[in-house]
Motif scaffolding. Structure first.
Motif, PDB file in Angstrom:
ATOM      1  N   GLN A 104       0.840  -1.198   0.000  1.00 23.76           N
ATOM      2  CA  GLN A 104       0.000   0.000   0.000  1.00 23.76           C
ATOM      3  C   GLN A 104       0.881   1.256   0.000  1.00 23.76           C
ATOM      4  OE1 GLN A 104      -3.396  -0.143  -0.192  1.00 23.76           O
ATOM      5  NE2 GLN A 104      -3.085  -2.353  -0.352  1.00 23.76           N
ATOM      6  N   THR A 105       0.284   2.374  -0.369  1.00 23.73           N
ATOM      7  CA  THR A 105       1.013   3.650  -0.376  1.00 23.73           C
ATOM      8  C   THR A 105       1.502   4.004   1.027  1.00 23.73           C
ATOM      9  OG1 THR A 105      -0.818   4.253  -1.809  1.00 23.73           O
ATOM     10  CG2 THR A 105       0.867   5.918  -1.468  1.00 23.73           C
ATOM     11  N   GLY A 106       0.816   3.520   2.035  1.00 24.70           N
ATOM     12  CA  GLY A 106       1.171   3.841   3.415  1.00 24.70           C
ATOM     13  C   GLY A 106       2.308   3.013   3.986  1.00 24.70           C
ATOM     14  N   TYR A 107       2.988   2.242   3.142  1.00 23.11           N
ATOM     15  CA  TYR A 107       4.148   1.492   3.634  1.00 23.11           C
ATOM     16  C   TYR A 107       5.351   1.816   2.766  1.00 23.11           C
ATOM     17  CZ  TYR A 107       7.255  -2.329   4.967  1.00 23.11           C
ATOM     18  OH  TYR A 107       8.338  -3.047   5.372  1.00 23.11           O
ATOM     19  N   PHE A 108       6.324   2.499   3.338  1.00 25.31           N
ATOM     20  CA  PHE A 108       7.514   2.908   2.602  1.00 25.31           C
ATOM     21  C   PHE A 108       8.719   2.127   3.109  1.00 25.31           C
ATOM     22  CE2 PHE A 108      11.282   5.499   1.930  1.00 25.31           C
ATOM     23  CZ  PHE A 108      11.122   5.933   0.620  1.00 25.31           C
ATOM     24  N   GLU A 109       9.346   1.388   2.186  1.00 24.84           N
ATOM     25  CA  GLU A 109      10.486   0.556   2.542  1.00 24.84           C
ATOM     26  C   GLU A 109      11.737   1.191   1.939  1.00 24.84           C
ATOM     27  OE1 GLU A 109      11.249  -4.174   2.131  1.00 24.84           O
ATOM     28  OE2 GLU A 109       9.334  -3.433   1.404  1.00 24.84           O
ATOM     29  N   ALA A 110      12.574   1.789   2.789  1.00 23.10           N
ATOM     30  CA  ALA A 110      13.725   2.555   2.301  1.00 23.10           C
ATOM     31  C   ALA A 110      14.673   1.718   1.431  1.00 23.10           C
ATOM     32  CB  ALA A 110      14.482   3.150   3.480  1.00 23.10           C
ATOM     33  N   ALA A 111      14.956   0.500   1.875  1.00 26.19           N
ATOM     34  CA  ALA A 111      15.966  -0.328   1.190  1.00 26.19           C
ATOM     35  C   ALA A 111      15.568  -0.659  -0.242  1.00 26.19           C
ATOM     36  CB  ALA A 111      16.197  -1.610   1.980  1.00 26.19           C
ATOM     37  N   GLN A 112      14.280  -0.531  -0.509  1.00 28.72           N
ATOM     38  CA  GLN A 112      13.774  -0.860  -1.845  1.00 28.72           C
ATOM     39  C   GLN A 112      14.264   0.128  -2.909  1.00 28.72           C
ATOM     40  OE1 GLN A 112       9.471  -0.918  -1.802  1.00 28.72           O
ATOM     41  NE2 GLN A 112       9.494  -0.979  -4.032  1.00 28.72           N
ATOM     42  N   TRP A 113      14.693   1.316  -2.464  1.00 29.30           N
ATOM     43  CA  TRP A 113      15.011   2.383  -3.418  1.00 29.30           C
ATOM     44  C   TRP A 113      16.496   2.514  -3.723  1.00 29.30           C
ATOM     45  CZ3 TRP A 113      10.734   4.074  -5.667  1.00 29.30           C
ATOM     46  CH2 TRP A 113       9.541   3.816  -5.006  1.00 29.30           C
ATOM     47  N   VAL A 114      17.295   1.613  -3.172  1.00 26.13           N
ATOM     48  CA  VAL A 114      18.741   1.703  -3.412  1.00 26.13           C
ATOM     49  C   VAL A 114      19.301   0.331  -3.799  1.00 26.13           C
ATOM     50  CG1 VAL A 114      19.104   3.614  -1.809  1.00 26.13           C
ATOM     51  CG2 VAL A 114      19.223   1.268  -0.962  1.00 26.13           C
ATOM     52  N   ASP A 115      20.503   0.350  -4.351  1.00 24.83           N
ATOM     53  CA  ASP A 115      21.222  -0.902  -4.605  1.00 24.83           C
ATOM     54  C   ASP A 115      21.660  -1.452  -3.261  1.00 24.83           C
ATOM     55  OD1 ASP A 115      21.143  -1.113  -7.294  1.00 24.83           O
ATOM     56  OD2 ASP A 115      22.991   0.025  -7.640  1.00 24.83           O
ATOM     57  N   ARG A 116      21.315  -2.698  -3.012  1.00 20.53           N
ATOM     58  CA  ARG A 116      21.683  -3.262  -1.718  1.00 20.53           C
ATOM     59  C   ARG A 116      22.959  -4.088  -1.818  1.00 20.53           C
ATOM     60  NH1 ARG A 116      16.419  -3.653  -1.918  1.00 20.53           N
ATOM     61  NH2 ARG A 116      16.443  -5.839  -2.564  1.00 20.53           N
ATOM     62  N   LEU A 117      23.714  -4.062  -0.723  1.00 20.60           N
ATOM     63  CA  LEU A 117      24.937  -4.851  -0.648  1.00 20.60           C
ATOM     64  C   LEU A 117      24.640  -6.167   0.050  1.00 20.60           C
ATOM     65  CD1 LEU A 117      27.256  -2.020   0.689  1.00 20.60           C
ATOM     66  CD2 LEU A 117      27.118  -2.814  -1.683  1.00 20.60           C
ATOM     67  N   GLY A 118      25.517  -7.126  -0.176  1.00 19.99           N
ATOM     68  CA  GLY A 118      25.457  -8.370   0.600  1.00 19.99           C
ATOM     69  C   GLY A 118      24.230  -9.211   0.377  1.00 19.99           C
ATOM     70  N   ILE A 119      23.711  -9.239  -0.859  1.00 16.84           N
ATOM     71  CA  ILE A 119      22.596 -10.152  -1.134  1.00 16.84           C
ATOM     72  C   ILE A 119      23.183 -11.555  -1.251  1.00 16.84           C
ATOM     73  CG2 ILE A 119      20.768 -10.776  -2.781  1.00 16.84           C
ATOM     74  CD1 ILE A 119      20.485  -7.816  -3.404  1.00 16.84           C
ATOM     75  N   LEU A 145      21.170   7.666   0.879  1.00 10.56           N
ATOM     76  CA  LEU A 145      20.154   8.339   1.679  1.00 10.56           C
ATOM     77  C   LEU A 145      19.427   9.411   0.868  1.00 10.56           C
ATOM     78  CD1 LEU A 145      19.969   8.440   5.223  1.00 10.56           C
ATOM     79  CD2 LEU A 145      19.685  10.709   4.325  1.00 10.56           C
ATOM     80  N   LEU A 146      20.155  10.068  -0.020  1.00 11.44           N
ATOM     81  CA  LEU A 146      19.527  11.103  -0.848  1.00 11.44           C
ATOM     82  C   LEU A 146      18.534  10.476  -1.837  1.00 11.44           C
ATOM     83  CD1 LEU A 146      19.447  14.124  -1.336  1.00 11.44           C
ATOM     84  CD2 LEU A 146      21.302  13.880  -2.987  1.00 11.44           C
ATOM     85  N   GLN A 147      18.902   9.306  -2.375  1.00 12.40           N
ATOM     86  CA  GLN A 147      17.963   8.596  -3.267  1.00 12.40           C
ATOM     87  C   GLN A 147      16.672   8.249  -2.515  1.00 12.40           C
ATOM     88  OE1 GLN A 147      20.960   5.483  -4.196  1.00 12.40           O
ATOM     89  NE2 GLN A 147      20.172   5.638  -6.294  1.00 12.40           N
ATOM     90  N   ILE A 148      16.855   7.817  -1.269  1.00 17.01           N
ATOM     91  CA  ILE A 148      15.689   7.446  -0.443  1.00 17.01           C
ATOM     92  C   ILE A 148      14.838   8.689  -0.156  1.00 17.01           C
ATOM     93  CG2 ILE A 148      15.000   6.555   1.822  1.00 17.01           C
ATOM     94  CD1 ILE A 148      17.631   4.815   1.650  1.00 17.01           C
ATOM     95  N   ALA A 149      15.526   9.805   0.114  1.00 11.13           N
ATOM     96  CA  ALA A 149      14.801  11.051   0.400  1.00 11.13           C
ATOM     97  C   ALA A 149      13.928  11.460  -0.794  1.00 11.13           C
ATOM     98  CB  ALA A 149      15.792  12.162   0.738  1.00 11.13           C
TER      99      ALA A 149
END
Lengths: 301, 402
Positions: A104-119, A145-149
């Motif tokens: 839903q729009t009311g759930y924001f997952e920060a890690a989703q918006w950046v390249d993640r390390l250690g997958i 953090l700026l991408q997440i912002a």
């Protein structure tokens, strides 16, 4: 009985004060996101953080006060990537608040918006508490953090379109200040390049990725497992062959393990803030990086 | 991945289904978790277990001696779609040499009704009390409190419908009710066309500063019972008689939990204090069913109550110690005291009580080994019970329930 229950429910509903909807009610899972929400939302948002810098965000219980908060939230802002997997899904399920469910729009997952390390290529419990979606501690890289912002700004606008102007100008302001700070931090952090550090938990991967710091070892034998004497002995061995500049840990981690290894090896143990509120003077995201760099530079000098 | 597939396959075989292959993406896989629980117990007494003043049913008892398996369960759960969540738990246990699969839970729950409302349907643990909704592996001790043993046959669960509502208030407030079939102990007979039991519950809770959290609950349950059977008193040589109860039953309870951890950080040290009190009233007829047309019977007007208080303290990472005290009391009257006694309802002037000590070690969040000692005065022959237990969980992260 059914009737009585219905009546009770209705009566309770009517007795409640009408909450003014001029402000968005935002539930941040960790203090870094509460801080970012305040930067971007200003007085149009009411923010509460589920955890403090003194608490391990992996190990929180779905306690009554948090259920009550999620119940009233318009938006959850969390790290995601399974960091909160032990408690957040339960909160979302127990509160009967459909606005904040996953997807839903009311759930924001920060890690989703950046390249993640250690997958990890494979996930097995014998590897400890690893996250299949990669390392979730994404906020310690100011570029990410700026991408997440940016993504969070869009989310705030879509939830509260009547205040688009407000959010947009706050974001522009934040972006400007952040970019200036980023340049300054990068200049300051120049001497840290190639620094070798021992960590307590894999909290720092993104900071290291940004600053080109090398992780030599971890006090936890496996992510999420407490350290042992045997593991410390092994670390000591590694460190005699390839020395490190410091052993780092944060407030919610017991400093004993870091101090013990420090005694064994003579390498200094340093507490870093990790998040907003994690040290003296760390009152927002800017001071978080200021203090982190200051402490690392002190080790280096 | 292999582990996942094998669990699915085992479950499928056990349930007589065609094995399903695990889906590629983790996000779409239902969460599958397996709890392994094994024990070794030492008892002083060999006599049959009873709880004076209480008709035992359900899973109530003190467990086997020596090596035996505890509560091994396999649970599958997932969001069904954006509207529903579903969960099934199967318990696989041996009963007199036969391996049986019991459907412990099988329910669906709404996710997206909004306004704080949630509806649950199927077979589920009732939301009355505090411990009742938790699985035994999450209890601080290897067995249920005596009052749970005496009133609910260890745990109250039934098939039915639950509706609950969380208030949009600063203080946590949850209200709810259940209407259930009323066939399982402590109900019986599925009266009112299979909707014979119902309950109401309320919970409030919050934080006190950064380091403390609390919750208080109230509950009430009632049922019209037709022919509820129980173990009762054993006789040597006599004809096999089964104590059978028909009448009304209602109980009320209050429970509290208080947790403390320095600055809310439970990983190093934490303390959990909890207690519950229940009182039950029953009025009806008890007969000793021996297969004859006119079994012995008596009127029965009973009151049974009890409480427990327990504390579990984690003093360093991985290590916890716990202390629990249980106490019961009953006042049962009837037209024929002898029949009441045969049904196990005469407390013989005995006040059941028990003191339990436990210590456990968790290598990780997923594994726990426990040693427990109980000085059990719950029946006339005092017993010293020593239990060594392991509880391991395989699969995804367990939810951190309060």
């Amino acid at each position: 009985m059914k009737h009585t229950l219905c009546l009770v429910l209705i009566a309770m509903g009517m007795g409640l004060p009408q909450i003014a909807f001029s402000q968005l009610n935002i539930f941040a899972c960790e203090p870094e996101w509460a801080s970012l929400v305040k930067e971007l939302g200003g007085d149009r948002v009411l923010t509460t953080s589920a955890t403090t810098a003194h608490q391990d965000p992996h190990r929180i219980e779905a306690r009554p006060s948090l259920i009550a908060k999620v119940r009233r939230a318009d938006l959850l802002v969390c790290s995601g990537a399974e960091l909160e997997v032990g408690w957040l899904p339960m909160l979302q399920r127990q509160t009967g608040n459909r606005k904040v469910l996953a997807g839903q729009t009311g759930y924001f997952e920060a890690a989703q918006w950046v390249d993640r390390l250690g997958i990890p290529e494979k996930v097995d419990r014998s590897m400890g508490d690893v996250h299949a979606s990669g390392n979730p501690h994404v906020h310690l890289d100011p570029r990410r953090l700026l991408q997440i912002a940016l993504a969070l700004n869009e989310r705030l606008i879509s939830l509260d379109p009547s205040n688009t102007q407000h959010y947009q100008s706050r974001f522009e302001g934040f972006k400007h200040r952040w970019q200036m700070a980023l340049e300054r931090w990068q200049r300051l952090a120049e001497p840290l390049k190639g620094m070798r550090l021992v960590v307590h938990h894999q909290d720092w991967d993104y900071l290291f990725d940004w600053l080109h710091i090398e992780k030599v070892g971890a006090l936890e034998p496996k992510p999420g497992l407490p350290t042992s004497a045997g593991h410390l002995a092994k670390l000591k061995q590694t460190l005699t062959e390839m020395p490190a500049s410091a052993i780092i840990y944060t407030h919610y981690q017991n400093p004993k393990a870091a101090k013990r290894l420090s005694q064994l090896t003579g390498i200094v143990a340093v507490e870093l803030p990790y998040t907003v509120g994690g040290g003296e003077g760390v009152t927002d995201l800017f001071t978080l990086f200021d203090v982190t760099l200051k402490r690392l530079l002190k080790v280096k000098s | 991945m292999n582990k996942r597939i094998s669990i699915v396959t085992v479950l499928s075989l056990v349930l007589g289904l065609t094995p399903v292959c695990a889906v590629e993406s983790d996000g779409f896989n239902p969460a599958i978790s397996l709890i392994l629980d094994g024990r070794f117990s030492v008892y002083e007494n060999d006599t049959d277990y009873e709880l004076p003043g209480f008709m035992l049913g359900g899973e109530a008892g003190r467990g086997d001696e020596g090596f035996h398996l505890g509560h091994n369960e396999l649970a599958i759960s997932a969001n069904v779609d954006d509207m529903f969540y579903g969960k099934m738990t199967a318990v696989i246990a041996d009963h007199e040499g036969e391996t049986e699969v019991e459907l412990e839970e099988a329910y669906i729950e709404t996710l997206a009704l909004g306004n704080g409302l949630t509806v649950k349907g199927g077979r589920f643990f009732s939301a009355i009390g505090y411990l009742n909704q938790q699985h035994p592996h999450a209890w601080g001790f290897s067995d249920a409190p005596l009052i749970y043993r005496g009133l609910f046959g260890d745990q109250l669960r039934d098939d039915g419908l639950q509706i609950s509502w969380v208030a949009p208030t600063e203080l946590y407030l949850k209200l709810g009710g259940e209407i259930t079939r009323g066939e399982r102990f402590p109900a019986g007979g599925a009266s009112h066309d299979g909707a014979g039991a119902n309950s109401l519950f309320a919970k409030i809770g919050g934080d006190i500063g950064e380091s403390q959290a609390w919750q208080v609950g109230l509950s009430h349950w009632q049922a019209d019972i037709e022919n509820r059977t129980s173990g009762g008193h054993h006789h040597d040589g006599g004809a096999h008689e089964i104590p059978t109860y028909t009448g009304d039953s209602r109980f009320s309870g209050i429970d509290f939990v208080w947790k403390w951890a320095p600055q809310g950080n439970a990983s190093e040290r934490n303390l959990k204090l909890q207690g519950e009190y229940f009182i039950r009233d029953e009025a009806g007829t008890v007969s000793m069913d021996d297969g004859s047309v006119t079994p012995e019977s008596t009127t029965y007007d009973g009151e049974q109550k009890g409480w427990y208080l327990q504390a579990v303290y984690q003093f360093i990472p991985r290590w916890r110690v716990g202390l629990r005290y249980d106490r019961l009391d009953s006042d049962n009257r009837g037209s024929d005291q002898e029949v009441l006694a045969e049904a196990g309802l005469d407390n013989e002037g005995h006040t059941p009580e028990r003191l339990t000590l436990m210590g456990d070690y968790s290598h990780s969040e997923y594994s726990r080994v426990r040693l427990q000692y109980a000085k059990d005065d719950s029946y006339e022959d005092q017993d010293d019970i020593l239990t060594l237990q392991y509880i391991m969980s395989l699969g995804p992260h367990g939810a951190r329930q309060f």
